[in-house]
Design a protein around this motif. Sequence first.
Motif, PDB file in Angstrom:
ATOM      1  N   VAL A 156      17.443 -28.206  33.078  1.00 26.96           N
ATOM      2  CA  VAL A 156      17.154 -28.438  31.520  1.00 26.96           C
ATOM      3  C   VAL A 156      16.491 -29.745  31.414  1.00 26.96           C
ATOM      4  O   VAL A 156      16.534 -30.508  32.352  1.00 26.96           O
ATOM      5  N   LEU A 183      17.734 -30.675  23.124  1.00 22.65           N
ATOM      6  CA  LEU A 183      18.926 -31.162  23.745  1.00 22.65           C
ATOM      7  C   LEU A 183      19.086 -32.682  23.741  1.00 22.65           C
ATOM      8  O   LEU A 183      20.469 -32.942  23.093  1.00 22.65           O
ATOM      9  N   ASN A 200      24.916 -23.162  26.311  1.00 23.46           N
ATOM     10  CA  ASN A 200      23.473 -23.130  26.813  1.00 23.46           C
ATOM     11  C   ASN A 200      23.188 -23.601  28.014  1.00 23.46           C
ATOM     12  O   ASN A 200      22.537 -23.060  28.825  1.00 23.46           O
ATOM     13  N   ILE A 201      24.075 -24.604  28.454  1.00 19.24           N
ATOM     14  CA  ILE A 201      23.720 -25.384  29.960  1.00 19.24           C
ATOM     15  C   ILE A 201      24.683 -24.596  30.874  1.00 19.24           C
ATOM     16  O   ILE A 201      24.384 -24.342  31.976  1.00 19.24           O
ATOM     17  N   ALA A 249      25.638 -32.557  30.992  1.00 18.00           N
ATOM     18  CA  ALA A 249      24.284 -32.424  30.561  1.00 18.00           C
ATOM     19  C   ALA A 249      23.566 -33.418  31.119  1.00 18.00           C
ATOM     20  O   ALA A 249      22.204 -32.984  31.468  1.00 18.00           O
ATOM     21  N   PRO A 309      17.116 -23.369  28.943  1.00 16.87           N
ATOM     22  CA  PRO A 309      18.185 -23.654  29.975  1.00 16.87           C
ATOM     23  C   PRO A 309      18.363 -22.413  30.873  1.00 16.87           C
ATOM     24  O   PRO A 309      18.340 -21.251  30.568  1.00 16.87           O
ATOM     25  N   VAL A 341      25.956 -26.850  23.293  1.00 19.44           N
ATOM     26  CA  VAL A 341      25.453 -27.552  24.430  1.00 19.44           C
ATOM     27  C   VAL A 341      26.051 -26.889  25.662  1.00 19.44           C
ATOM     28  O   VAL A 341      25.214 -26.610  26.528  1.00 19.44           O
ATOM     29  N   ILE A 393      18.237 -25.979  22.356  1.00 18.47           N
ATOM     30  CA  ILE A 393      19.693 -25.761  22.493  1.00 18.47           C
ATOM     31  C   ILE A 393      19.751 -24.817  21.146  1.00 18.47           C
ATOM     32  O   ILE A 393      19.593 -25.167  20.255  1.00 18.47           O
TER      33      ILE A 393
END
Length: 390
Positions: A72, A102, A124-125, A63, A340, A121, A78
């Motif tokens: 991001v 985030l 989404n990433i 991240a 993201p 997390v 998120i």
Amino acid sequence: MRYRHFLKLLLAGAVALPALAGPALANPTIVFDLENGKILQHQEAFKRWYPASLTKLMTAYVAFRAVAAGEVQLDSPIKVTKRSASEPPSKMGFKPGSVMRLDNALKMMLVKSANDVAMAVGENIGGSQAAFAERMNTEARRLGMTGSHFVNPNGLFSPDQYTTARDLGLLVMAIRTEFPQYAPWFSIEGLAVGKKQIPNYNLLIGRYPGADGMKTGFVCPSGFNMIGSATRDGRTLVAVVLGEKSAVTRAETVARLLDHGFATPTPGWLTVAALPSYGDTTSVNDLNDEICRKKPAKEQSEAAVPVGDKNAPKSPYREKLDHVPTLVAVGLGGATGPKPKAMLDASGQEYADVPLPSWRPDLPPPPGAEPTVIGSATAAQNDQPAKALN
């Protein structure tokens, strides 16, 4: 011949562990100086081990790298997906569709060890769990973590997810040296979520002089894992301990290793990166029978005995804090940054959160249709939630 003799001497020095007070440690450990990576002591540093929630350090690292790359931002949304909301405890329990920043998500993941937030997390990433795991493994290879493999972002048990004490040392060095701005997140004493207070599972925080990180983890097959760091007189040491028998002994072992390290002014010349591989590097220890089958369910948790409980084992790391804990407020909302990129299609629209279709049960699955993660009944034991601060 001279090279072989030198290599033999090098390996002999590599496996030597300075004597500590009490019986010899049987589980993997490594202690090193964060500034230069020089090792003070180690044992079974290349033994494969299930990381449990220490996995979340790699999730945080990916991240941080995504933020640095502009994929991001810390205030990016998120979104809790159906998949992430269904993850077992420890969890925040947010409903599908809930949105958080985030940075708040990462704090909840690191302090509460929330499995649902870690999965959110990752999805989404990365765009999906599988895609995020691929990024985790790519980073592991780049860092030289040769004994590690990841399949999920939260550390819930999978026989295909493993690491080593030495590899975790490399990861800690990368996090702390590449992203010093996030160091305070690893020493948060507790979170405030509305009226609820959540303590850090790292019992050294606020109790061990100079303690400033990093993470704990538990699943039955791994036992109680911990990475602890502390800074004294400008010197930061890190201790990695895998496979302890309880949250108390885990904290005590890390503290003892750090004490010994601070009492050793000059570390050896070997570094974490240069440590030659030794010992069994292929099999993975499974402590499920020892940790969970022989103990009552209440002891199969990081928060099995509340801090300050009169019946708890006597330990300075089970005492109440001698000060009012500093709490960091987290929660939903406030995500005003860009979404993201992995969650957007070519036209910039967000992907719908719909379940992936499964293969017809009356036909053999095609290659790649098998589940990405092999679950386990022990997974639900991972990092059980704490109910109250202290």
